[in-house]
Design a protein around this motif. Structure first.
Motif, PDB file in Angstrom:
ATOM      1  N   MET A   1       0.829  -1.201   0.000  1.00  0.00           N
ATOM      2  CA  MET A   1       0.000   0.000   0.000  1.00  0.00           C
ATOM      3  C   MET A   1       0.866   1.255   0.000  1.00  0.00           C
ATOM      4  SD  MET A   1      -1.343   0.242   3.968  1.00  0.00           S
ATOM      5  CE  MET A   1      -1.939   1.934   3.770  1.00  0.00           C
ATOM      6  N   ASP A   2       0.236   2.386  -0.087  1.00  0.00           N
ATOM      7  CA  ASP A   2       0.924   3.671  -0.030  1.00  0.00           C
ATOM      8  C   ASP A   2       1.570   3.825   1.351  1.00  0.00           C
ATOM      9  OD1 ASP A   2       1.654   6.375   0.182  1.00  0.00           O
ATOM     10  OD2 ASP A   2      -0.014   7.040  -1.064  1.00  0.00           O
ATOM     11  N   ARG A   3       2.886   3.829   1.360  1.00  0.00           N
ATOM     12  CA  ARG A   3       3.600   3.845   2.636  1.00  0.00           C
ATOM     13  C   ARG A   3       3.455   5.167   3.375  1.00  0.00           C
ATOM     14  NH1 ARG A   3       8.732   1.294  -0.417  1.00  0.00           N
ATOM     15  NH2 ARG A   3       7.776   2.633  -2.010  1.00  0.00           N
ATOM     16  N   ARG A   4       3.133   6.226   2.670  1.00  0.00           N
ATOM     17  CA  ARG A   4       2.929   7.516   3.334  1.00  0.00           C
ATOM     18  C   ARG A   4       1.725   7.461   4.275  1.00  0.00           C
ATOM     19  NH1 ARG A   4       2.026  11.501  -1.387  1.00  0.00           N
ATOM     20  NH2 ARG A   4       0.576   9.792  -1.861  1.00  0.00           N
ATOM     21  N   LYS A   5       0.654   6.795   3.830  1.00  0.00           N
ATOM     22  CA  LYS A   5      -0.534   6.664   4.688  1.00  0.00           C
ATOM     23  C   LYS A   5      -0.215   5.831   5.924  1.00  0.00           C
ATOM     24  CE  LYS A   5      -3.767   6.983   0.782  1.00  0.00           C
ATOM     25  NZ  LYS A   5      -4.813   6.283   0.004  1.00  0.00           N
ATOM     26  N   LEU A   6       0.601   4.818   5.736  1.00  0.00           N
ATOM     27  CA  LEU A   6       0.984   3.967   6.863  1.00  0.00           C
ATOM     28  C   LEU A   6       1.807   4.750   7.879  1.00  0.00           C
ATOM     29  CD1 LEU A   6       0.517   0.981   7.579  1.00  0.00           C
ATOM     30  CD2 LEU A   6       2.734   0.468   6.518  1.00  0.00           C
TER      31      LEU A   6
ATOM     32  N   ALA B   1       5.553   0.816  15.295  1.00  0.00           N
ATOM     33  CA  ALA B   1       5.825  -0.355  14.458  1.00  0.00           C
ATOM     34  C   ALA B   1       5.590  -0.074  12.978  1.00  0.00           C
ATOM     35  CB  ALA B   1       4.945  -1.526  14.909  1.00  0.00           C
ATOM     36  N   ALA B   2       4.823   0.978  12.660  1.00  0.00           N
ATOM     37  CA  ALA B   2       4.528   1.296  11.263  1.00  0.00           C
ATOM     38  C   ALA B   2       5.676   2.012  10.566  1.00  0.00           C
ATOM     39  CB  ALA B   2       3.266   2.155  11.180  1.00  0.00           C
TER      40      ALA B   2
ATOM     41  N   ALA C   1       3.772  13.537   6.390  1.00  0.00           N
ATOM     42  CA  ALA C   1       3.941  12.292   5.638  1.00  0.00           C
ATOM     43  C   ALA C   1       3.478  12.445   4.195  1.00  0.00           C
ATOM     44  CB  ALA C   1       3.171  11.162   6.312  1.00  0.00           C
ATOM     45  N   PHE C   2       2.614  13.428   3.941  1.00  0.00           N
ATOM     46  CA  PHE C   2       2.101  13.628   2.587  1.00  0.00           C
ATOM     47  C   PHE C   2       2.831  14.758   1.860  1.00  0.00           C
ATOM     48  CE2 PHE C   2      -1.462  11.964   5.158  1.00  0.00           C
ATOM     49  CZ  PHE C   2      -1.625  10.751   4.499  1.00  0.00           C
ATOM     50  N   SER C   3       3.961  15.195   2.408  1.00  0.00           N
ATOM     51  CA  SER C   3       4.719  16.284   1.787  1.00  0.00           C
ATOM     52  C   SER C   3       5.702  15.792   0.735  1.00  0.00           C
ATOM     53  CB  SER C   3       5.474  17.075   2.871  1.00  0.00           C
ATOM     54  OG  SER C   3       6.460  16.260   3.496  1.00  0.00           O
ATOM     55  N   PHE C   4       5.837  14.476   0.553  1.00  0.00           N
ATOM     56  CA  PHE C   4       6.728  13.932  -0.469  1.00  0.00           C
ATOM     57  C   PHE C   4       5.983  12.859  -1.266  1.00  0.00           C
ATOM     58  CE2 PHE C   4       7.325  11.434   3.392  1.00  0.00           C
ATOM     59  CZ  PHE C   4       7.256  10.122   2.929  1.00  0.00           C
ATOM     60  N   ARG C   5       6.518  12.545  -2.435  1.00  0.00           N
ATOM     61  CA  ARG C   5       5.892  11.555  -3.294  1.00  0.00           C
ATOM     62  C   ARG C   5       6.344  10.141  -2.916  1.00  0.00           C
ATOM     63  NH1 ARG C   5       6.290  14.038  -9.455  1.00  0.00           N
ATOM     64  NH2 ARG C   5       4.978  15.892  -9.098  1.00  0.00           N
ATOM     65  N   GLU C   6       5.440   9.219  -3.092  1.00  0.00           N
ATOM     66  CA  GLU C   6       5.791   7.807  -2.934  1.00  0.00           C
ATOM     67  C   GLU C   6       6.727   7.424  -4.080  1.00  0.00           C
ATOM     68  OE1 GLU C   6       4.919   3.564  -1.645  1.00  0.00           O
ATOM     69  OE2 GLU C   6       4.679   5.521  -0.683  1.00  0.00           O
ATOM     70  N   PRO C   7       7.967   6.985  -3.801  1.00  0.00           N
ATOM     71  CA  PRO C   7       8.883   6.615  -4.892  1.00  0.00           C
ATOM     72  C   PRO C   7       8.423   5.364  -5.616  1.00  0.00           C
ATOM     73  CG  PRO C   7       9.838   6.027  -2.783  1.00  0.00           C
ATOM     74  CD  PRO C   7       8.589   6.810  -2.479  1.00  0.00           C
TER      75      PRO C   7
END
Length: 373
Positions: A60-65, A101-102, A184-190
């Motif tokens: 999943m989108d790691r930023r949300k995690l 843990a996330a 956490a949403f200030s960068f793009r998911e690579p």
């Protein structure tokens, strides 16, 4: 941003170590009860949630995690300040472990997807600096927060009741994380380096784990034993200095802070050395370098914890801080190098959760058991 979150996590995880004495004075908790709060309450939860959250980091989108983890541990750390009983304090520390843990599996895989293998250890070492910077700042900030809280006296909040100095210190450390989680949403998911949704299924992962179980068990066992020593040291060091040398956190805090910051500065250098060894053909450079460090740390530990000279103790602790305590950096680099891309999150979760559970969950209670029984 990931470094900032790592710093926040170490702050919320470690600040309670400086507060053992005032918490015991107010609550009457024994050393063993405090070890349960600082150790297993956090570590067991971290271990239980680390593996499924690592699996989620692969899919999943790691930023949300990361966002969810930061929010959960910050709120839980804040609730620790409001806890009036042993069960409530245990419960709040469980929340801290669940949230933290996330971060690790998500952060390690994000960095691994961003940097090539020849630069990966250096990149991870820069990220790992955060833990040392955080511990160093926690020594400064923790002492300052406690001093400030003492200066204003107890604060009364409706419904919650009276908040003493150590409770106010916890609040001041925890509250910023609730708002900073949005970063956490200030960068793009690579872009991932493999089509993980198709390949990272459980049968494939299980087959790889079974095929390589001897290697994984040996590597995991080695890092867990190193973590056990580091966990016991970190958990009880402030209390040791108070009881053995008669210092409070405003006296030892700045010195420990400088030692941790000095240790942080050595981490990129170690990363560069390991990458250099790897480029020269030493494919096991990451684990081998750590084994060399462990061998050097043994005589230093003996000198540091048998001396009655405060200066000698400080120098001994500085050596251990640089060599031993940052075991997670070596472990994370090794795991990223040997694990297939599509299952890095899960395997990182296995290693991080297991080693953290051993280091924090057993290191602290073992020391307390020796002193109490």
């Amino acid at each position: 941003v990931l470094m900032l979150f790592y710093i926040l996590s170490v702050f919320d995880r470690n600040i309670i170590y400086q507060l053992v004495e005032p918490i015991q004075q107010e609550t009457g908790f024994s050393d063993f009860q405090m070890s349960m709060i600082t150790g297993p309450a956090f570590a067991v939860t971290f271990g239980l949630f680390g593996i499924p959250l690592g699996r989620m980091a692969d899919r999943m989108d790691r930023r949300k995690l990361v966002f969810g983890g930061v929010a959960v541990w910050s709120v839980s750390a804040m609730l620790t300040a409001f806890s009036k009983s042993f069960p409530l304090m245990i419960g709040s520390r469980i929340g801290v472990g669940m949230g933290e843990a996330a971060l690790a599996p998500s952060a390690y895989t994000l960095i691994a997807d961003k940097f090539p293998r020849r630069q990966l250890t250096t990149a991870l070492s820069v990220y790992a600096m955060s833990s040392k910077i955080a511990v160093g700042l926690a020594m400064f900030a923790g002492g300052m927060a406690i001093t400030f809280s003492k200066s204003i006296g107890p604060v009364y909040i409706p419904v919650v009741g009276e908040l003493t100095a150590w409770r106010m210190a916890l609040l001041m450390i925890a509250i910023p994380g609730i708002f900073l989680a949005l970063l956490a949403f200030s960068f793009r998911e690579p872009e991932r380096k493999a089509s993980h949704k198709d390949k990272a299924d459980w049968p494939t992962t299980k087959a790889w784990l079974i095929e390589n179980w001897r290697f994984i068990a040996t590597l995991l066992g080695g890092f867990c034993f190193g973590g056990l020593a580091a966990g016991g040291l970190v958990a009880w060091l402030p209390t040791l200095v108070t009881r053995k040398f008669g210092l409070d956190n405003t006296q030892y805090g700045p010195i420990f802070g400088m030692i941790n910051l000095a240790g942080a500065l050595t981490m990129p250098l170690k990363g560069v050395i390991i990458d250099w060894l790897y480029k020269r053909g030493m494919t096991d450079a990451h684990a081998r370098f750590y084994s060399w460090a462990l061998a050097v740390s043994l005589p230093i530990a003996i000198i540091a914890f048998t001396t009655t000279n405060l200066t000698v103790f400080y120098f001994g602790y500085a050596g251990l801080e640089i060599i031993l305590i940052a075991f997670m950096f070596y472990m994370s680099a090794t795991v990223q190098m040997v694990t297939p891309v599509m299952m890095r999150g899960l395997v990182s979760g296995i290693f991080v959760s297991t080693c953290t559970a051993v280091a924090t969950g057993l290191g602290s209670p073992l020391v307390a058991a020796v002193t109490d029984y």
